[in-house]
Design a protein around this motif. Structure first.
Motif, PDB file in Angstrom:
ATOM      1  N   PRO A   2       0.783  -1.351  -0.058  1.00 28.37           N
ATOM      2  CA  PRO A   2       0.082  -0.037   0.204  1.00 28.37           C
ATOM      3  C   PRO A   2       0.935   1.162  -0.121  1.00 28.37           C
ATOM      4  O   PRO A   2       1.909   1.418   0.568  1.00 28.37           O
ATOM      5  CB  PRO A   2      -0.776  -0.245   1.294  1.00 28.37           C
ATOM      6  N   ARG A   3       0.500   2.388  -0.616  1.00 22.21           N
ATOM      7  CA  ARG A   3       0.902   3.424  -0.778  1.00 22.21           C
ATOM      8  C   ARG A   3      -0.085   4.827  -0.597  1.00 22.21           C
ATOM      9  O   ARG A   3      -1.093   4.398  -1.204  1.00 22.21           O
ATOM     10  CB  ARG A   3       2.092   3.619  -2.070  1.00 22.21           C
ATOM     11  N   THR A  82      -4.557   6.749  -2.485  1.00 24.07           N
ATOM     12  CA  THR A  82      -3.995   5.475  -2.173  1.00 24.07           C
ATOM     13  C   THR A  82      -4.073   4.560  -3.266  1.00 24.07           C
ATOM     14  O   THR A  82      -4.628   4.596  -4.173  1.00 24.07           O
ATOM     15  CB  THR A  82      -4.641   4.821  -1.064  1.00 24.07           C
ATOM     16  N   THR A  83      -3.167   3.838  -3.150  1.00 23.09           N
ATOM     17  CA  THR A  83      -2.961   2.398  -4.176  1.00 23.09           C
ATOM     18  C   THR A  83      -2.619   1.248  -3.045  1.00 23.09           C
ATOM     19  O   THR A  83      -2.268   1.243  -2.084  1.00 23.09           O
ATOM     20  CB  THR A  83      -1.944   2.306  -5.036  1.00 23.09           C
ATOM     21  N   GLY A  84      -3.464  -0.055  -3.467  1.00 25.78           N
ATOM     22  CA  GLY A  84      -3.430  -1.039  -2.511  1.00 25.78           C
ATOM     23  C   GLY A  84      -4.400  -1.242  -1.446  1.00 25.78           C
ATOM     24  O   GLY A  84      -3.945  -2.012  -0.636  1.00 25.78           O
ATOM     25  N   ILE A  85      -5.331  -0.291  -1.445  1.00 29.21           N
ATOM     26  CA  ILE A  85      -6.327  -0.233  -0.341  1.00 29.21           C
ATOM     27  C   ILE A  85      -7.590  -0.107  -0.891  1.00 29.21           C
ATOM     28  O   ILE A  85      -7.869   0.954  -1.391  1.00 29.21           O
ATOM     29  CB  ILE A  85      -6.088   0.944   0.813  1.00 29.21           C
ATOM     30  N   ALA A  86      -8.355  -1.137  -0.744  1.00 31.29           N
ATOM     31  CA  ALA A  86      -9.831  -1.091  -1.203  1.00 31.29           C
ATOM     32  C   ALA A  86     -10.848  -0.395  -0.320  1.00 31.29           C
ATOM     33  O   ALA A  86     -11.582  -0.689   0.602  1.00 31.29           O
ATOM     34  CB  ALA A  86     -10.350  -2.352  -1.220  1.00 31.29           C
ATOM     35  N   VAL A  87     -10.746   0.985  -0.573  1.00 30.58           N
ATOM     36  CA  VAL A  87     -11.224   1.981   0.621  1.00 30.58           C
ATOM     37  C   VAL A  87     -12.869   2.115   0.416  1.00 30.58           C
ATOM     38  O   VAL A  87     -13.594   2.399   1.472  1.00 30.58           O
ATOM     39  CB  VAL A  87     -10.837   3.428   0.318  1.00 30.58           C
ATOM     40  N   ASP A  88     -13.448   1.816  -0.778  1.00 28.56           N
ATOM     41  CA  ASP A  88     -14.762   1.939  -0.954  1.00 28.56           C
ATOM     42  C   ASP A  88     -15.769   1.002  -0.068  1.00 28.56           C
ATOM     43  O   ASP A  88     -16.795   1.190   0.339  1.00 28.56           O
ATOM     44  CB  ASP A  88     -15.216   1.734  -2.333  1.00 28.56           C
ATOM     45  N   VAL A  94     -12.953   1.861  10.974  1.00 23.60           N
ATOM     46  CA  VAL A  94     -11.637   2.689  11.147  1.00 23.60           C
ATOM     47  C   VAL A  94     -10.244   2.446  10.374  1.00 23.60           C
ATOM     48  O   VAL A  94      -9.740   1.350  10.565  1.00 23.60           O
ATOM     49  CB  VAL A  94     -11.213   3.074  12.594  1.00 23.60           C
ATOM     50  N   LEU A  95     -10.232   3.444   9.446  1.00 25.03           N
ATOM     51  CA  LEU A  95      -8.838   3.359   8.510  1.00 25.03           C
ATOM     52  C   LEU A  95      -7.662   3.772   9.389  1.00 25.03           C
ATOM     53  O   LEU A  95      -7.821   5.095   9.569  1.00 25.03           O
ATOM     54  CB  LEU A  95      -9.036   3.757   7.248  1.00 25.03           C
ATOM     55  N   ILE A  96      -6.565   3.193   9.651  1.00 19.45           N
ATOM     56  CA  ILE A  96      -5.631   3.496  10.314  1.00 19.45           C
ATOM     57  C   ILE A  96      -4.313   3.409   9.067  1.00 19.45           C
ATOM     58  O   ILE A  96      -3.825   2.427   8.932  1.00 19.45           O
ATOM     59  CB  ILE A  96      -5.164   2.656  11.561  1.00 19.45           C
ATOM     60  N   LEU A  97      -3.798   4.918   9.154  1.00 21.28           N
ATOM     61  CA  LEU A  97      -2.950   5.018   7.977  1.00 21.28           C
ATOM     62  C   LEU A  97      -1.480   5.331   8.859  1.00 21.28           C
ATOM     63  O   LEU A  97      -1.453   6.165   9.873  1.00 21.28           O
ATOM     64  CB  LEU A  97      -3.154   5.786   7.017  1.00 21.28           C
ATOM     65  N   ASP A  98      -0.375   4.748   8.593  1.00 20.32           N
ATOM     66  CA  ASP A  98       1.056   5.283   9.177  1.00 20.32           C
ATOM     67  C   ASP A  98       2.109   5.189   8.152  1.00 20.32           C
ATOM     68  O   ASP A  98       2.310   4.039   7.660  1.00 20.32           O
ATOM     69  CB  ASP A  98       1.381   3.997  10.301  1.00 20.32           C
ATOM     70  N   SER A  99       2.406   6.465   7.705  1.00 22.59           N
ATOM     71  CA  SER A  99       3.349   6.619   6.689  1.00 22.59           C
ATOM     72  C   SER A  99       4.761   7.029   7.202  1.00 22.59           C
ATOM     73  O   SER A  99       5.509   7.547   6.656  1.00 22.59           O
ATOM     74  CB  SER A  99       2.974   7.902   5.746  1.00 22.59           C
ATOM     75  N   PRO A 150       5.234   4.723   1.030  1.00 20.90           N
ATOM     76  CA  PRO A 150       4.797   3.514   1.391  1.00 20.90           C
ATOM     77  C   PRO A 150       3.896   3.941   2.821  1.00 20.90           C
ATOM     78  O   PRO A 150       4.305   4.774   3.657  1.00 20.90           O
ATOM     79  CB  PRO A 150       5.976   2.854   1.886  1.00 20.90           C
ATOM     80  N   VAL A 151       2.764   3.194   2.875  1.00 21.20           N
ATOM     81  CA  VAL A 151       1.939   3.324   4.154  1.00 21.20           C
ATOM     82  C   VAL A 151       1.458   1.906   4.677  1.00 21.20           C
ATOM     83  O   VAL A 151       1.409   1.105   3.886  1.00 21.20           O
ATOM     84  CB  VAL A 151       0.574   4.163   3.755  1.00 21.20           C
ATOM     85  N   GLU A 152       1.890   1.990   6.162  1.00 21.16           N
ATOM     86  CA  GLU A 152       1.159   0.779   6.722  1.00 21.16           C
ATOM     87  C   GLU A 152      -0.207   1.010   7.018  1.00 21.16           C
ATOM     88  O   GLU A 152      -0.643   1.995   7.623  1.00 21.16           O
ATOM     89  CB  GLU A 152       1.914   0.610   8.473  1.00 21.16           C
TER      90      GLU A 152
END
Length: 168
Positions: A2-3, A82-88, A94-99, A150-152
């Motif tokens: 994911p990015r 984003t890419t690699g995250i099916a957000v829809d 709760v979406l947790i992003l750590d860049s 990149p993002v966790e």
């Protein structure tokens, strides 16, 4: 992996009037390499920051996979690409992003439905093509910084009163 592909924090609302007239010009610097998120308020410097009418939808996220090649955030007016995250499919989660600067938690409240402006900014048929794939509207639960790269990712869902979290 994911990015975060792009970030947008625009101080102005560019989609005013009729789509056929086209959007107002973009201010310089609305595409940024990092954003500062404030819990319950949104993105510092963005047009919806601390606006009561947008408190439950102040941050928008869209998947690059939903967009035609070459389309970016300045055309769809979302904040996080984003890419690699099916957000829809994350409404209610709760979406947790750590860049790399600590986690930023976003409660995914509802879909970010496309509008007729998409036909004007992307091309004819975009409004229809983006239905169900226009991203999501979120309320930030924590303060933090997000950067392009990149993002966790973790997704937290409530299951029968208890919260379960899992990495993407």
């Amino acid at each position: 992996m994911p990015r975060i592909v792009q970030l947008l924090a625009s101080p102005v609302h560019r989609y005013v009037g009729r789509p056929a007239d086209g959007p107002a010009p973009a201010p310089p610097g609305e595409l940024v390499s990092e954003i500062h998120v404030r819990a319950g308020l949104g993105i510092v410097g963005d047009r919806y920051f601390a606006k009561p009418a947008h408190r439950d939808a102040s941050v928008t996220v869209i998947a690059q996979e939903s967009l035609p090649p070459g389309v970016d955030l300045s055309q769809v007016r979302r904040n996080i690409l984003t890419t690699g995250i099916a957000v829809d499919g994350l409404v209610g989660s709760v979406l947790i992003l750590d860049s790399g600067h600590g986690p930023v938690s976003l409660r995914v409240r509802r879909p970010a439905n496309p509008c007729a402006w998409m036909d004007a900014t992307i091309g004819p048929g975009a409004w229809r093509a983006l239905r169900g794939r226009g991203g999501v509207r979120c309320v930030p639960l924590t303060d933090g910084v997000l950067r392009v790269g990149p993002v966790e990712v973790r997704i937290s869902r409530e299951v029968t009163g208890e919260r379960r979290s899992h990495p993407l």
